[in-house]
Design a protein around this motif. Structure first.
Motif, PDB file in Angstrom:
ATOM      1  N   PRO A  14       0.817  -1.226   0.000  1.00 16.56           N
ATOM      2  CA  PRO A  14       0.000   0.000   0.000  1.00 16.56           C
ATOM      3  C   PRO A  14       0.843   1.265   0.000  1.00 16.56           C
ATOM      4  CG  PRO A  14      -0.089  -1.076   2.146  1.00 16.56           C
ATOM      5  CD  PRO A  14       0.594  -2.022   1.223  1.00 16.56           C
ATOM      6  N   THR A  15       2.025   1.213   0.621  1.00 17.14           N
ATOM      7  CA  THR A  15       2.889   2.398   0.637  1.00 17.14           C
ATOM      8  C   THR A  15       3.329   2.773  -0.765  1.00 17.14           C
ATOM      9  OG1 THR A  15       3.700   1.830   2.847  1.00 17.14           O
ATOM     10  CG2 THR A  15       5.015   3.369   1.555  1.00 17.14           C
ATOM     11  N   VAL A  16       3.781   1.778  -1.526  1.00 21.06           N
ATOM     12  CA  VAL A  16       4.236   2.037  -2.897  1.00 21.06           C
ATOM     13  C   VAL A  16       3.091   2.545  -3.765  1.00 21.06           C
ATOM     14  CG1 VAL A  16       5.118   0.941  -4.988  1.00 21.06           C
ATOM     15  CG2 VAL A  16       6.148   0.400  -2.779  1.00 21.06           C
ATOM     16  N   LEU A  17       1.917   1.922  -3.631  1.00 26.27           N
ATOM     17  CA  LEU A  17       0.768   2.348  -4.429  1.00 26.27           C
ATOM     18  C   LEU A  17       0.358   3.777  -4.103  1.00 26.27           C
ATOM     19  CD1 LEU A  17      -1.438  -0.893  -4.372  1.00 26.27           C
ATOM     20  CD2 LEU A  17      -0.019  -0.042  -6.241  1.00 26.27           C
ATOM     21  N   LEU A  18       0.320   4.107  -2.809  1.00 25.55           N
ATOM     22  CA  LEU A  18      -0.081   5.454  -2.414  1.00 25.55           C
ATOM     23  C   LEU A  18       0.960   6.492  -2.836  1.00 25.55           C
ATOM     24  CD1 LEU A  18      -1.606   4.761   1.098  1.00 25.55           C
ATOM     25  CD2 LEU A  18      -2.796   5.811  -0.832  1.00 25.55           C
ATOM     26  N   LEU A  19       2.235   6.153  -2.688  1.00 27.23           N
ATOM     27  CA  LEU A  19       3.282   7.086  -3.117  1.00 27.23           C
ATOM     28  C   LEU A  19       3.236   7.306  -4.617  1.00 27.23           C
ATOM     29  CD1 LEU A  19       6.317   5.948  -0.908  1.00 27.23           C
ATOM     30  CD2 LEU A  19       5.019   8.069  -0.706  1.00 27.23           C
ATOM     31  N   ALA A  20       2.966   6.229  -5.377  1.00 22.48           N
ATOM     32  CA  ALA A  20       2.850   6.371  -6.829  1.00 22.48           C
ATOM     33  C   ALA A  20       1.678   7.271  -7.192  1.00 22.48           C
ATOM     34  CB  ALA A  20       2.696   5.002  -7.476  1.00 22.48           C
ATOM     35  N   ALA A  21       0.542   7.066  -6.522  1.00 27.68           N
ATOM     36  CA  ALA A  21      -0.626   7.921  -6.767  1.00 27.68           C
ATOM     37  C   ALA A  21      -0.346   9.361  -6.368  1.00 27.68           C
ATOM     38  CB  ALA A  21      -1.833   7.383  -6.002  1.00 27.68           C
ATOM     39  N   LEU A  22       0.379   9.546  -5.267  1.00 29.10           N
ATOM     40  CA  LEU A  22       0.708  10.898  -4.804  1.00 29.10           C
ATOM     41  C   LEU A  22       1.577  11.620  -5.822  1.00 29.10           C
ATOM     42  CD1 LEU A  22       0.641  12.986  -2.479  1.00 29.10           C
ATOM     43  CD2 LEU A  22       2.701  11.890  -1.584  1.00 29.10           C
ATOM     44  N   VAL A  23       2.605  10.940  -6.324  1.00 24.63           N
ATOM     45  CA  VAL A  23       3.493  11.548  -7.315  1.00 24.63           C
ATOM     46  C   VAL A  23       2.732  11.838  -8.599  1.00 24.63           C
ATOM     47  CG1 VAL A  23       5.523  11.138  -8.762  1.00 24.63           C
ATOM     48  CG2 VAL A  23       5.562  10.507  -6.341  1.00 24.63           C
ATOM     49  N   PHE A  24       1.860  10.900  -8.971  1.00 21.78           N
ATOM     50  CA  PHE A  24       1.110  11.041 -10.221  1.00 21.78           C
ATOM     51  C   PHE A  24       0.134  12.216 -10.169  1.00 21.78           C
ATOM     52  CE2 PHE A  24      -2.422   9.918 -13.049  1.00 21.78           C
ATOM     53  CZ  PHE A  24      -1.729   9.753 -14.236  1.00 21.78           C
ATOM     54  N   LYS A  25      -0.519  12.407  -9.020  1.00 27.48           N
ATOM     55  CA  LYS A  25      -1.528  13.452  -8.895  1.00 27.48           C
ATOM     56  C   LYS A  25      -0.956  14.803  -8.488  1.00 27.48           C
ATOM     57  CE  LYS A  25      -5.334  13.302  -9.187  1.00 27.48           C
ATOM     58  NZ  LYS A  25      -6.207  13.625 -10.338  1.00 27.48           N
ATOM     59  N   SER A  26       0.294  14.855  -8.063  1.00 31.58           N
ATOM     60  CA  SER A  26       0.862  16.112  -7.582  1.00 31.58           C
ATOM     61  C   SER A  26       0.862  17.216  -8.633  1.00 31.58           C
ATOM     62  CB  SER A  26       2.281  15.881  -7.047  1.00 31.58           C
ATOM     63  OG  SER A  26       2.240  15.151  -5.848  1.00 31.58           O
ATOM     64  N   PRO A  27       1.265  16.951  -9.903  1.00 26.88           N
ATOM     65  CA  PRO A  27       1.219  18.047 -10.889  1.00 26.88           C
ATOM     66  C   PRO A  27      -0.172  18.619 -11.077  1.00 26.88           C
ATOM     67  CG  PRO A  27       2.550  16.224 -11.698  1.00 26.88           C
ATOM     68  CD  PRO A  27       1.876  15.730 -10.454  1.00 26.88           C
ATOM     69  N   ALA A  28      -1.195  17.735 -11.138  1.00 27.48           N
ATOM     70  CA  ALA A  28      -2.568  18.222 -11.298  1.00 27.48           C
ATOM     71  C   ALA A  28      -3.007  19.010 -10.068  1.00 27.48           C
ATOM     72  CB  ALA A  28      -3.514  17.046 -11.540  1.00 27.48           C
ATOM     73  N   ALA A  29      -2.593  18.559  -8.880  1.00 26.76           N
ATOM     74  CA  ALA A  29      -2.963  19.272  -7.659  1.00 26.76           C
ATOM     75  C   ALA A  29      -2.324  20.661  -7.613  1.00 26.76           C
ATOM     76  CB  ALA A  29      -2.548  18.459  -6.439  1.00 26.76           C
ATOM     77  N   ILE A  30      -1.095  20.757  -8.092  1.00 23.50           N
ATOM     78  CA  ILE A  30      -0.412  22.053  -8.103  1.00 23.50           C
ATOM     79  C   ILE A  30      -1.094  23.008  -9.085  1.00 23.50           C
ATOM     80  CG2 ILE A  30       1.753  23.210  -8.701  1.00 23.50           C
ATOM     81  CD1 ILE A  30       3.207  20.711  -7.685  1.00 23.50           C
ATOM     82  N   ARG A  31      -1.484  22.467 -10.259  1.00 24.92           N
ATOM     83  CA  ARG A  31      -2.132  23.318 -11.262  1.00 24.92           C
ATOM     84  C   ARG A  31      -3.483  23.837 -10.770  1.00 24.92           C
ATOM     85  NH1 ARG A  31      -0.210  19.316 -14.932  1.00 24.92           N
ATOM     86  NH2 ARG A  31      -2.261  18.322 -14.860  1.00 24.92           N
ATOM     87  N   SER A  32      -4.216  22.998 -10.022  1.00 22.86           N
ATOM     88  CA  SER A  32      -5.556  23.395  -9.572  1.00 22.86           C
ATOM     89  C   SER A  32      -5.597  23.525  -8.053  1.00 22.86           C
ATOM     90  CB  SER A  32      -6.581  22.357 -10.044  1.00 22.86           C
ATOM     91  OG  SER A  32      -6.226  21.056  -9.600  1.00 22.86           O
ATOM     92  N   TRP A  33      -4.563  24.149  -7.486  1.00 21.98           N
ATOM     93  CA  TRP A  33      -4.451  24.240  -6.036  1.00 21.98           C
ATOM     94  C   TRP A  33      -5.593  25.026  -5.411  1.00 21.98           C
ATOM     95  CZ3 TRP A  33      -2.047  21.390  -2.756  1.00 21.98           C
ATOM     96  CH2 TRP A  33      -1.870  21.811  -1.436  1.00 21.98           C
TER      97      TRP A  33
END
Length: 398
Positions: A14-33
């Motif tokens: 679960p740690t790897v999956l969550l970290l992968a999702a976090l990295v993947f979604k971070s650019p979109a989160a920054i754009r629509s902060w």
């Protein structure tokens, strides 16, 4: 630095999956902060990842060793857990209610209460007398220690209450949800929260047994942790499904379409170099890049309309429609006619007759993907010319 290999498989997956999702979604989160949904989603994944990294036995020992404070990992991990509970409740409220001052006040209260709990956790830990590091049985080992007893009970009760509140909010709302991805996520959340309640109850029973002079530590050491891991994993998945599900459903199709349109776009750009190139970076969202590519192709077809021979297109369609499905025949005939128009445009020799339409119609623009795919296979397109030449020869002899 925590090595993922030291986290053990139940913690690592679960740690790897969550970290992968976090990295993947971070650019979109920054754009629509500025979007509350994006901020809360990102914080849910961040806090969940931090909890999973911290609760592994190797991580607990590393925190204690690096800081030099025995059992400092306890308030650290419990604080992260409270942050995770807070972000989960905030996410559910954000999903349930439309933006309003009432929703904003409710979210502020959620954060204030959880922040007060975190402060109290650190206060009780600092007042407790803890000299022996305990990784696996801290809750029961210090169940009768002044202030640490209050510390442990506080985090368990706070976690249980927060979980029950979240489950209640979902229970009264799930019947109104129409989105299948959101409903699936809520089901995962409910199951995850049920496992979380089992975890808290098992821990509280084990601690109560210690207060009564009985040793039921196996409930805290053996029974509770698997429920906690599985419950937290399901909760994390429940929050990710509504956010990532629609994306994962459309992304493969959009990615395939984007690359399938590449031959047609390159051909148009080569024949009409004066066209303005799309000013979209390669790291821009895929849907935006796909939109730009489609628009560039349609603009290019508009420019080569004077060179497009509609009669040639219809001849090619008639020659292929008997052997192919209509959509495939349209794509192949369109590729043949578009390639002819692009050649005429490059040579600046208009071929469209005066009585033909001045625009390229939907029979072509609605099949640009199939046209682009056929342009990737020039021999397939060339066979149409041979077939047309054969047909004309037979007609002439008759």
């Amino acid at each position: 630095m925590i090595d993922i290999a030291d986290l053990r498989l139940p913690y690592a997956v679960p740690t790897v999956l969550l970290l992968a999702a976090l990295v993947f979604k971070s650019p979109a989160a920054i754009r629509s902060w500025r979007n509350p949904d994006s901020r809360v989603t990102w914080f849910v994944m961040l806090s969940a990842s931090a909890v999973f990294v911290s609760v592994a036995p190797a991580s607990l020992h590393k925190i204690n060793t690096v800081t030099g404070v025995p059992n400092l990992a306890a308030p650290w991990t419990y604080s992260l857990l409270m942050s995770f509970c807070c972000s989960c409740m905030t996410m559910i409220i954000t999903w349930r209610e439309a933006p309003s001052p009432k929703r904003r006040r409710r979210i502020h209260w959620v954060w204030a209460v959880h922040a007060a709990i975190i402060v109290t956790l650190w206060g009780t830990f600092l007042l407790a007398d803890l000299h022996t590091e305990r990784i696996y049985d801290l809750d029961t080992y210090y169940a009768n220690t002044p202030w640490m007893r209050e510390h442990i009970v506080l985090y368990l009760l706070a976690y249980a209450v927060s979980t029950l509140v979240c489950a209640g909010l979902i229970w009264t709302w799930i019947s109104e949800v129409q989105s299948r991805w959101l409903k699936a996520g809520l089901v995962f959340l409910q199951v995850g929260y049920a496992f979380g309640i089992v975890f808290a109850v098992a821990k509280l029973i084990a601690i109560s047994a210690r207060w009564a002079g009985t040793d039921w530590d196996f409930l805290s050491i053996k029974v509770a942790p698997p429920f906690a891991l599985l419950g937290a994993s399901l909760v994390g998945l429940g929050f990710l499904l509504p956010v990532c599900g629609p994306f994962l459903q459309t992304w493969p199709r959009e990615q395939v379409t984007y690359w399938m349109l590449r031959p047609l776009e390159r051909s148009i750009r080569k024949a009409t170099p004066s066209l303005t190139k799309a000013r979209v970076g390669r790291w821009a969202p895929l849907d935006l890049r796909l939109l730009q590519r489609r628009q560039h192709i349609l603009d290019g077809l508009l420019r080569i309309a004077p060179y497009f021979d509609h009669s040639l297109y219809h001849q090619a369609y008639q020659a292929t429609s008997a052997q192919r499905h209509e959509a495939k025949a349209r794509g192949l005939a369109g590729a043949f006619a578009v390639r002819d128009a692009l050649k005429a445009c490059a040579e600046d020799t208009p071929r469209a007759a005066e009585d033909q339409p001045s625009r390229i119609g939907a029979e072509v623009t609605d099949h640009i993907v199939a046209i682009s795919c056929n342009l990737r296979h020039p021999r397939r397109v060339d066979r149409i010319r041979q077939r047309l030449a054969t047909t004309e020869s037979v007609t002439a002899n008759v």
